[in-house]
Every structure is written in C-alpha cells, then in structure tokens.
Write a protein that holds these residues in place. Structure first.
Motif, PDB file in Angstrom:
ATOM      1  N   ALA A 117     -23.237 -20.112 -41.505  1.00  0.00           N
ATOM      2  CA  ALA A 117     -23.394 -18.845 -40.254  1.00  0.00           C
ATOM      3  C   ALA A 117     -23.976 -17.481 -40.004  1.00  0.00           C
ATOM      4  O   ALA A 117     -24.651 -17.715 -39.366  1.00  0.00           O
ATOM      5  N   ASP A 118     -25.273 -17.201 -41.165  1.00  0.00           N
ATOM      6  CA  ASP A 118     -25.651 -16.756 -41.243  1.00  0.00           C
ATOM      7  C   ASP A 118     -27.349 -17.798 -40.312  1.00  0.00           C
ATOM      8  O   ASP A 118     -27.726 -17.009 -39.359  1.00  0.00           O
ATOM      9  N   GLU A 171     -16.055 -22.390 -33.705  1.00  0.00           N
ATOM     10  CA  GLU A 171     -16.846 -20.902 -33.255  1.00  0.00           C
ATOM     11  C   GLU A 171     -17.353 -19.746 -33.919  1.00  0.00           C
ATOM     12  O   GLU A 171     -16.734 -20.146 -35.268  1.00  0.00           O
ATOM     13  N   LEU A 172     -17.965 -18.648 -33.331  1.00  0.00           N
ATOM     14  CA  LEU A 172     -18.705 -18.041 -34.614  1.00  0.00           C
ATOM     15  C   LEU A 172     -18.496 -16.764 -33.554  1.00  0.00           C
ATOM     16  O   LEU A 172     -19.660 -17.006 -32.740  1.00  0.00           O
ATOM     17  N   ASP A 173     -18.139 -15.935 -34.334  1.00  0.00           N
ATOM     18  CA  ASP A 173     -18.512 -14.555 -33.930  1.00  0.00           C
ATOM     19  C   ASP A 173     -18.030 -14.163 -32.519  1.00  0.00           C
ATOM     20  O   ASP A 173     -18.153 -13.100 -31.812  1.00  0.00           O
ATOM     21  N   GLY A 174     -16.925 -14.831 -32.267  1.00  0.00           N
ATOM     22  CA  GLY A 174     -15.710 -14.765 -31.012  1.00  0.00           C
ATOM     23  C   GLY A 174     -16.945 -15.898 -30.203  1.00  0.00           C
ATOM     24  O   GLY A 174     -16.442 -15.729 -28.858  1.00  0.00           O
ATOM     25  N   GLN A 175     -17.904 -16.558 -30.068  1.00  0.00           N
ATOM     26  CA  GLN A 175     -18.742 -17.251 -29.427  1.00  0.00           C
ATOM     27  C   GLN A 175     -17.918 -18.646 -29.364  1.00  0.00           C
ATOM     28  O   GLN A 175     -18.568 -19.230 -31.034  1.00  0.00           O
ATOM     29  N   ILE A 226     -16.798 -21.017 -39.964  1.00  0.00           N
ATOM     30  CA  ILE A 226     -17.024 -21.298 -38.829  1.00  0.00           C
ATOM     31  C   ILE A 226     -15.742 -22.234 -38.704  1.00  0.00           C
ATOM     32  O   ILE A 226     -15.696 -22.893 -39.124  1.00  0.00           O
ATOM     33  N   ARG A 245     -26.343 -17.949 -36.777  1.00  0.00           N
ATOM     34  CA  ARG A 245     -26.560 -16.285 -35.922  1.00  0.00           C
ATOM     35  C   ARG A 245     -27.853 -15.576 -36.092  1.00  0.00           C
ATOM     36  O   ARG A 245     -28.242 -15.385 -35.045  1.00  0.00           O
ATOM     37  N   THR A 256     -29.043 -18.529 -32.731  1.00  0.00           N
ATOM     38  CA  THR A 256     -28.589 -18.157 -31.279  1.00  0.00           C
ATOM     39  C   THR A 256     -29.976 -16.534 -31.511  1.00  0.00           C
ATOM     40  O   THR A 256     -29.460 -16.108 -30.185  1.00  0.00           O
ATOM     41  N   ARG A 257     -29.771 -15.576 -32.075  1.00  0.00           N
ATOM     42  CA  ARG A 257     -30.451 -14.443 -31.640  1.00  0.00           C
ATOM     43  C   ARG A 257     -31.659 -14.448 -31.422  1.00  0.00           C
ATOM     44  O   ARG A 257     -32.452 -14.066 -30.602  1.00  0.00           O
TER      45      ARG A 257
END
Length: 321
Positions: A297-298, A216-220, A192, A301, A304-305
C-alpha cells in the motif's frame, strides 16, 4: 495448588481478631457458636467443645479464638471462604449491646481497627488485581501482535515462493493467468481492496475487453493491467490501457510489467498525466517488497504521489525512492 498470600491474614490482623472475638461474645460457648456461624467446620471446633464439656476452666475465650484463627489461616485456599465470612461477620457487627458492658467500648474500637485494616488490605488486593489484569491484557496484546506478525511473515514467504515459481513456468498463457490471481492475493494481503479480473462483453456476447483486475486504496480506484513480456512494453499495450481509463470517470491506472517499459511508452504516460493518474510498476518491485515484508500500500501511495506531483509515472523502488 499454591495459594495466594494476598488472601491470607497478616499477623496484625490475626492479633486484632484474637482480641476482638472474645469481646463480642459473652461466654466461651458463644465464641464457638460465633466461629461456627462464620462457617468454621465442626472438626476444627470439636476439641474445644470437648474441653468445655469436661473442664470449662481449662480453656479461655482468647485461646479458642487464637487457635481457630491460626488453623483457619493455615488452611490456605481451602479456608478462604471461612476467613472471608468471619471477617465480614466482624466488620458488619453493630449490636454491641450483646457484649459485656465493660467490653462494649473496647469492642467498638477493635472492630473499627479491623474495618480499617481490612479496607486497606482490600484496596491493596484490588490494586494488585487491577495490575494483574493490566499485565494480562498487555501480554495478550503482545501475543496477538506476535501471532499476527508470524502469520503475515508466513503469508509473505508463501506468496514470494509462488511468485518466484512463475519465472520457471514455460506456458506463457497459464503463467499470465496465475500471475493475475497471485497479484490479487498480494494486494489483498496489505489491506488493499481487490476485485478479481473480469471480462466486459457486448450485447451479442462477444468479449469487448479484458480487465486484469481492480484495486482500491484510500478511496481511489485503480484499473490494473499485468504484462509478462520478454522485452520492454512498447506504446501499443500501454495506449490500450490508457484508452480504457478515458472511458471511466475517477479511475486511475496501474500497469505492472515483468520486463520494464520502452521510452515511447513512458513518454505517452507522462502526457496522459494531464488527464488522469497513471502508474507504471515492475514485477521485480513486488518481489522485493515481499522479500522485505514491506507495505505494498505504501509502495502504491508513493508511486502515485510522484506521478501526481513530479509528473513521473515510472519510478522504481530502490532506484528512484
């Protein structure tokens, strides 16, 4: 050093060489010269030169070829260069006019057979070498994966030990600063993107706001706030973090608390989801992830989901998912 049997002449090839070399050479001296031209040592040929000088009838062209071929094959890796040179000299032989007329057709046939045998053997050797290369590459990949696994395991253990040690630290301010630095390393461990904590200042130099960190993660991009309080965070510190998010475009929020959150604070974040993504996490979740060596990271994610789809900014690992 043990030699590689793949580079030795098999019995059928030795028999062909023994039958072919005498046909390519008109005289016994020519056989010796042919073998010497391929790199055979004088020490190996000396006995035959002596026999030819004393009594030429005591030794035949076939005996010379057979004995030299046998000894070359027994030399192992030491004779590898000579064996290769001798094979190359025979397989590239094309002037059969040098042979006795009655031997020319038979010599052509034997050279063709040797070329076929050598071709098959070379093909086998190449396949074996390719298999060896594939095996070595596979083993290297496995070693690299295992080395990386051990490296990550050691890092997880070290970070977990450092995080656990903070619980016994009495200086709250020092503990908070070390926690911020430690969390930066925790997030960086899992790929990350991390920006260290920074302070925004006004024109006169006065501090306007303190940002614990940015990930920053996955562009966010997530603006991070870390709190280690004795009681659940109330609405005030959470609201201040939400206010920071409102002044920044395309930035989400992440709060990490060592003591959980009050119901009003969570409700405020639920309402805020209409404008931006806000994620609430607990320090114990990170401790659990480090113990399990699982992906942060997961974890982010998934939280956030759930915040986006279920409008639940506050979900806890091993309780809600």
């Amino acid at each position: 050093m043990a030699h590689d049997a793949a580079y030795h002449w098999p019995p059928e090839l030795m028999a062909l060489l023994t039958d072919t070399i005498p046909l390519l050479c008109r005289s016994k001296d020519d056989v010796v010269t042919f073998l010497r031209g391929a790199g055979t040592s004088e020490a190996l040929l000396y006995r035959f030169r002596q026999q030819l000088a004393v009594d030429r009838s005591a030794v035949s062209k076939y005996k010379i070829a057979r004995e030299v071929i046998r000894q070359l094959n027994e030399q192992g890796d030491q004779g590898l260069g000579v064996r290769r040179a001798l094979l190359r000299r025979i397989t590239e032989f094309d002037d059969f006019s040098m042979c006795w007329p009655d031997d020319q057709l038979k010599a052509r046939g034997l050279v063709a057979q040797i070329r076929e045998v050598v071709g098959v053997k070379d093909a086998f050797t190449r396949m074996q070498q390719e298999r060896d290369r594939e095996r070595d590459a596979h083993l290297a990949d496995r070693r690299a994966v295992e080395d990386e696994r051990r490296r990550r395991k050691a890092l997880y253990a070290d970070l977990r030990a450092q995080l656990t040690a903070l619980f016994s630290m009495e200086d709250a301010q020092k503990r908070g600063l070390e926690l911020e630095s430690l969390l930066n390393r925790v997030f960086a461990l899992d790929g990350i993107g991390v920006r260290e904590s920074f302070t925004l200042r006004l024109e006169d130099g006065e501090a306007a706001e303190q940002i614990d960190g940015v990930v920053e993660l996955d562009g966010q991009t997530y603006l991070v706030e870390v709190k280690w309080w004795a009681k659940p965070l109330d609405i005030n510190p959470v609201s201040r973090h939400l206010s920071r998010l409102m002044t920044r475009a395309d930035v989400s929020g992440l709060m990490i608390s060592a003591s959980g959150y009050s119901a009003p604070a969570v409700a405020e974040c639920v309402q805020f989801l209409a404008f931006k993504v806000m994620v609430l996490g607990e320090l114990r979740e990170l401790v659990l992830l480090l113990e399990r060596e699982e992906s942060l990271a997961d974890w982010l994610r998934e939280k956030t989901r759930r915040a986006k789809l279920e409008r639940r900014p506050y979900t806890v690992l091993d309780v809600d998912f």
